[in-house]
Scaffold this active site. Structure first.
Site, PDB file in Angstrom:
ATOM      1  N   SER A  77       5.377  11.714  -4.799  1.00 50.10           N
ATOM      2  CA  SER A  77       4.226  11.923  -5.053  1.00 50.10           C
ATOM      3  C   SER A  77       3.590  13.049  -3.855  1.00 50.10           C
ATOM      4  CB  SER A  77       3.628  10.496  -5.119  1.00 50.10           C
ATOM      5  OG  SER A  77       2.028  10.701  -5.133  1.00 50.10           O
ATOM      6  N   GLY A 122     -11.242  -3.366   2.998  1.00 50.83           N
ATOM      7  CA  GLY A 122     -11.776  -2.356   4.118  1.00 50.83           C
ATOM      8  C   GLY A 122     -11.293  -1.936   5.431  1.00 50.83           C
ATOM      9  N   GLY A 160      -4.606  -4.522  -3.569  1.00 50.78           N
ATOM     10  CA  GLY A 160      -5.529  -3.602  -4.012  1.00 50.78           C
ATOM     11  C   GLY A 160      -4.826  -2.353  -4.488  1.00 50.78           C
ATOM     12  N   HIS A 161      -5.129  -1.952  -5.677  1.00 51.32           N
ATOM     13  CA  HIS A 161      -4.172  -0.674  -6.148  1.00 51.32           C
ATOM     14  C   HIS A 161      -5.423   0.420  -6.396  1.00 51.32           C
ATOM     15  CE1 HIS A 161      -0.616  -3.484  -7.484  1.00 51.32           C
ATOM     16  NE2 HIS A 161      -0.645  -3.442  -6.276  1.00 51.32           N
ATOM     17  N   ASP A 163       0.855  -1.269   0.045  1.00 48.42           N
ATOM     18  CA  ASP A 163      -0.054  -0.144   0.005  1.00 48.42           C
ATOM     19  C   ASP A 163       0.760   1.229   0.062  1.00 48.42           C
ATOM     20  OD1 ASP A 163      -2.300  -1.505   0.072  1.00 48.42           O
ATOM     21  OD2 ASP A 163      -2.090  -1.926   2.264  1.00 48.42           O
ATOM     22  N   ASN A 217      -5.598 -10.401  -3.456  1.00 48.47           N
ATOM     23  CA  ASN A 217      -5.567 -10.020  -1.998  1.00 48.47           C
ATOM     24  C   ASN A 217      -4.930  -8.374  -2.143  1.00 48.47           C
ATOM     25  OD1 ASN A 217      -3.130 -10.898  -3.430  1.00 48.47           O
ATOM     26  ND2 ASN A 217      -2.163 -11.516  -1.469  1.00 48.47           N
ATOM     27  N   GLN A 276       1.814  -6.257  -3.126  1.00 48.22           N
ATOM     28  CA  GLN A 276       2.346  -6.101  -1.639  1.00 48.22           C
ATOM     29  C   GLN A 276       3.474  -5.167  -1.271  1.00 48.22           C
ATOM     30  OE1 GLN A 276       1.001  -9.545  -2.965  1.00 48.22           O
ATOM     31  NE2 GLN A 276      -0.840  -8.929  -2.440  1.00 48.22           N
ATOM     32  N   LYS A 284       1.980   1.975  -5.168  1.00 41.77           N
ATOM     33  CA  LYS A 284       2.621   1.429  -6.402  1.00 41.77           C
ATOM     34  C   LYS A 284       1.880   1.663  -7.733  1.00 41.77           C
ATOM     35  CE  LYS A 284       2.853  -2.720  -4.658  1.00 41.77           C
ATOM     36  NZ  LYS A 284       2.485  -2.168  -2.899  1.00 41.77           N
TER      37      LYS A 284
HETATM   38  P1  IMP Z   1      -2.885 -12.985   2.253  1.00 39.71           P
HETATM   39  O1  IMP Z   1      -1.850 -12.382   1.348  1.00 39.71           O
HETATM   40  O2  IMP Z   1      -4.320 -12.648   2.053  1.00 39.71           O
HETATM   41  O3  IMP Z   1      -2.629 -14.261   2.607  1.00 39.71           O
HETATM   42  O4  IMP Z   1      -2.381 -12.134   3.486  1.00 39.71           O
HETATM   43  C1  IMP Z   1      -1.093 -12.064   4.384  1.00 39.71           C
HETATM   44  C2  IMP Z   1      -0.774 -10.942   5.020  1.00 39.71           C
HETATM   45  O5  IMP Z   1      -0.411 -10.050   3.852  1.00 39.71           O
HETATM   46  C3  IMP Z   1      -2.122 -10.112   5.521  1.00 39.71           C
HETATM   47  O6  IMP Z   1      -1.334  -9.471   6.939  1.00 39.71           O
HETATM   48  C4  IMP Z   1      -2.356  -9.090   4.780  1.00 39.71           C
HETATM   49  O7  IMP Z   1      -2.965  -7.821   5.026  1.00 39.71           O
HETATM   50  C5  IMP Z   1      -1.131  -8.722   3.878  1.00 39.71           C
HETATM   51  N1  IMP Z   1      -1.505  -8.396   2.782  1.00 39.71           N
HETATM   52  C6  IMP Z   1      -1.856  -8.952   1.386  1.00 39.71           C
HETATM   53  N2  IMP Z   1      -2.046  -8.382   0.351  1.00 39.71           N
HETATM   54  C7  IMP Z   1      -1.670  -7.217   0.695  1.00 39.71           C
HETATM   55  C8  IMP Z   1      -1.711  -5.739   0.104  1.00 39.71           C
HETATM   56  O8  IMP Z   1      -1.715  -5.834  -1.380  1.00 39.71           O
HETATM   57  N3  IMP Z   1      -1.402  -4.737   0.518  1.00 39.71           N
HETATM   58  C9  IMP Z   1      -1.139  -4.916   2.053  1.00 39.71           C
HETATM   59  N4  IMP Z   1      -1.405  -6.031   2.677  1.00 39.71           N
HETATM   60  C10 IMP Z   1      -1.396  -7.096   2.111  1.00 39.71           C
HETATM   61 MG    MG Z   2      -2.711  -1.856  -1.776  1.00 33.57          MG
END
Ligand code: IMP
Ligand code: MG
Length: 408
Positions: free
Chosen positions: A391, A280, A39-40, A12, A37, A198, A15
Site C-alpha cells: 500500500s 487521538g 480504530g480503523h 494500526d 478500543n 489490534q 488493516k
Molecule cells: P485496551 O484494549 O483499551 O485495554 O488497551 C490495551 C493496550 O492495547 C493499550 O496499549 C492500547 O493502546 C492498545 N490498543 C488497544 N486497541 C488498539 C488498537 O486498535 N490499535 C493500537 N493499539 C491498541
Molecule cells: Mg487503529
C-alpha cells in the site's frame, strides 16, 4: 473461501484499508475480536471514515458485515457509529449482524477500566473503553452475551442500573443477532474476510503481556471467535507498516530515541498521520522490527504479508531496520517473552538506501524503484514470507497487488 487479515505489529498497520480493499471481492466480512478500543481509518473519495466496531466492508452498499463472537460490544458506541454512517449516506440496515455469542460492554466497565488502570504502578495505557473488563468478566463467567439480553433470567445478577441500560437497548438490538456458526455454514461457498483488530503483539497470549489488549488478535482468533473451525481458514494475511508504531505503554525495542531521532519521529508521525483514531494520542514510532515481524509470521501461520505506508519513506535518503537484538551484551535473534529482555533489547540495525522519489501513482510492482524492491526482498527473505500486496497511500486504488489473495 475464508481469508483472515490480522495486524502483524502493535496495531494500526492499516488493516482497515486492506480489508476495505479486499472486501470488493468478498460477500461477507466478519470482525472477530476487540471492541470500541480499535480504530480503523478508511479513505473513500476524499472522505475519511473512522470505524471502531463495524467491520471495514460496510462502506460497500451490498456487503454483509458481522460483528463476531469474540467481540465485546458497547451498544451505545455501536448506535453512534451506525448513526454516523447513516448520516453520511451509508445504508446499513439489513446487512449488519452480530453473533449472538458476542459480549456486551456495560457503561460501568469503562469506569472500572479507568480505575484499575490508575491503580497499576505500571499502567498499560488502555483506551479506557471497558474492553479488558468485558473480557475479564467473560472469563469469570459473569459477562452478558447478546443472546442473554433477550432472556430475563440471564440478567437477574445485574444491578438495577445495568438492567435499565439493557432494557433501553433491547428493542434496538433485536435486529442484529445471528447464530454465526450456522450462518457461515449456510454460506460456506461465499468469499469471507475475517478482520482482526489490534495486532499480533497486542494479543493476550502471543503479545507483550501484560502490555497487551485483552482479546485474541492472533489469526487463530478468527476460527474460535469468527465462527469457523481452524481448518476452514484458507489463508492468513499479516499487515505491517514499513516502520513500527505503538500506542500505550510497553516494550518497543526499535522506538526512536528522542535525543538523536526526534526529528525523524516527528517526520514519520506527521507524514504517516500516526495519531490514535480512538484516543487521538500520538503514536510512538520506530524502525521496522524484523525480529518481531518474523515472530508474528510464525505464531500466526502468516501465508503472505501486506506492506503498508511504504510511501512514508519517500523522502528519506536512508533508513534502517532491526535484524537482531543485543540484550545484556548477548546477540538474540528470537522475540523474547521476558519484558525485562524486551525493555533492555538494543536493536541491531541494518541500513537501507532510500528511493527519494514519490511512489504515488505507481500501480505495479515493476514500477517501484529498485531501492524499494530491495527493502521488500530483504523483508521477504528474513521472514521467509512473501509480500503480495503493497500500500502506497490511503486511497483504495493506491494498492499494488502482486498476487491477489483470492487466488488459491
Ligand atoms: P485496551 O484494549 O483499551 O485495554 O488497551 C490495551 C493496550 O492495547 C493499550 O496499549 C492500547 O493502546 C492498545 N490498543 C488497544 N486497541 C488498539 C488498537 O486498535 N490499535 C493500537 N493499539 C491498541
Ligand atoms: Mg487503529
Amino acid at each position: 473461501m475464508n481469508i483472515v487479515v490480522i495486524g502483524a505489529q502493535w496495531g494500526d498497520e492499516g488493516k482497515g484499508k486492506i480489508v476495505d480493499y479486499l472486501a470488493g471481492d468478498a460477500q461477507i466480512i466478519v470482525r472477530f475480536s476487540g471492541g470500541a478500543n480499535a480504530g480503523h481509518t478508511i479513505v473513500l473519495k476524499d472522505e475519511q471514515f473512522a470505524l471502531h466496531l463495524v467491520p471495514s466492508g460496510v462502506l460497500y452498499p451490498d456487503k454483509i458485515v458481522i460483528l463476531g463472537t469474540g467481540m465485546v460490544i458497547d451498544p451505545e458506541a455501536l448506535h453512534a457509529e451506525l448513526s454516523m454512517l447513516e448520516s453520511r449516506g451509508i445504508n446499513w440496515q439489513g446487512r449488519v449482524f452480530i453473533s449472538d455469542r458476542a459480549h456486551i460492554v456495560l457503561p460501568k466497565y469503562r469506569q472500572i477500566d479507568k480505575e484499575m488502570e490508575e491503580k497499576r504502578n505500571k499502567p498499560i495505557g488502555t483506551t479506557g473503553r471497558g474492553i479488558g473488563i468485558a473480557y475479564g468478566l467473560k472469563a469469570f463467567r459473569d459477562g452478558i452475551r447478546l443472546a442473554d439480553v433477550f432472556e430475563d433470567e440471564r440478567l437477574v445478577n445485574l444491578d438495577a442500573e445495568d438492567r435499565a441500560f439493557i432494557a433501553h437497548w433491547k428493542d434496538w438490538l433485536k435486529q442484529f443477532p445471528i447464530n454465526l456458526v450456522d450462518y457461515l455454514d449456510k454460506h460456506r461457498h461465499a468469499y469471507v474476510l475475517f478482520e482482526g483488530a489490534q495486532g499480533a503483539l497486542l494479543d493476550i497470549d502471543t503479545g507483550t503481556y501484560p502490555f497487551v489488549s485483552s482479546g485474541m488478535s492472533c489469526a487463530a482468533g478468527a476460527a474460535a471467535q469468527g465462527g469457523i473451525g481452524p481448518r476452514s481458514i484458507d489463508k492468513v494475511l499479516g499487515v505491517f507498516k514499513a516502520y513500527t508504531t505503538r500506542v500505550g505503554n510497553g516494550p518497543f525495542p526499535t522506538e526512536f530515541n528522542p535525543e538523536n531521532q526526534g526529528a525523524l519521529e516527528d517526520y514519520i508521525r506527521k507524514t504517516g498521520r500516526e495519531y490514535g483514531v480512538t484516543t487521538g494520542r500520538p503514536r510512538r514510532c520506530g524502525y521496522l522490527d524484523l525480529v518481531a515481524l518474523r515472530y508474528a509470521c510464525r505464531v500466526n501461520s502468516i501465508d503472505t504479508l501486506v506492506l503498508t505506508h511504504l510511501d512514508v519513506y519517500d523522502t528519506l535518503p536512508s533508513f534502517e531496520a532491526c535484524i537482531a537484538y543485543k540484550i545484556d551484551g548477548k546477540l538474540i535473534e528470537h522475540f523474547p517473552s521476558s519484558i525485562y529482555e524486551l525493555e533492555h533489547a538494543e536493536p541491531v540495525l541494518r541500513k537501507f538506501k532510500g528511493w527519494e522519489c514519490e511512489l504515488k501513482g505507481r500501480s505495479s510492482y515493476d514500477e517501484l524503484p529498485i531501492e524499494a524492491k530491495d527493502y521488500i526482498s530483504f523483508i521477504e527473505e528474513y521472514t521467509e514470507t512473501s509480500i503480495d500486496m503493497i500500500s502506497i497511500g490511503y486511497e483504495r486504488n493506491e494498492t499494488i497487488v502482486r498476487k491477489s489473495p483470492w487466488i488459491r
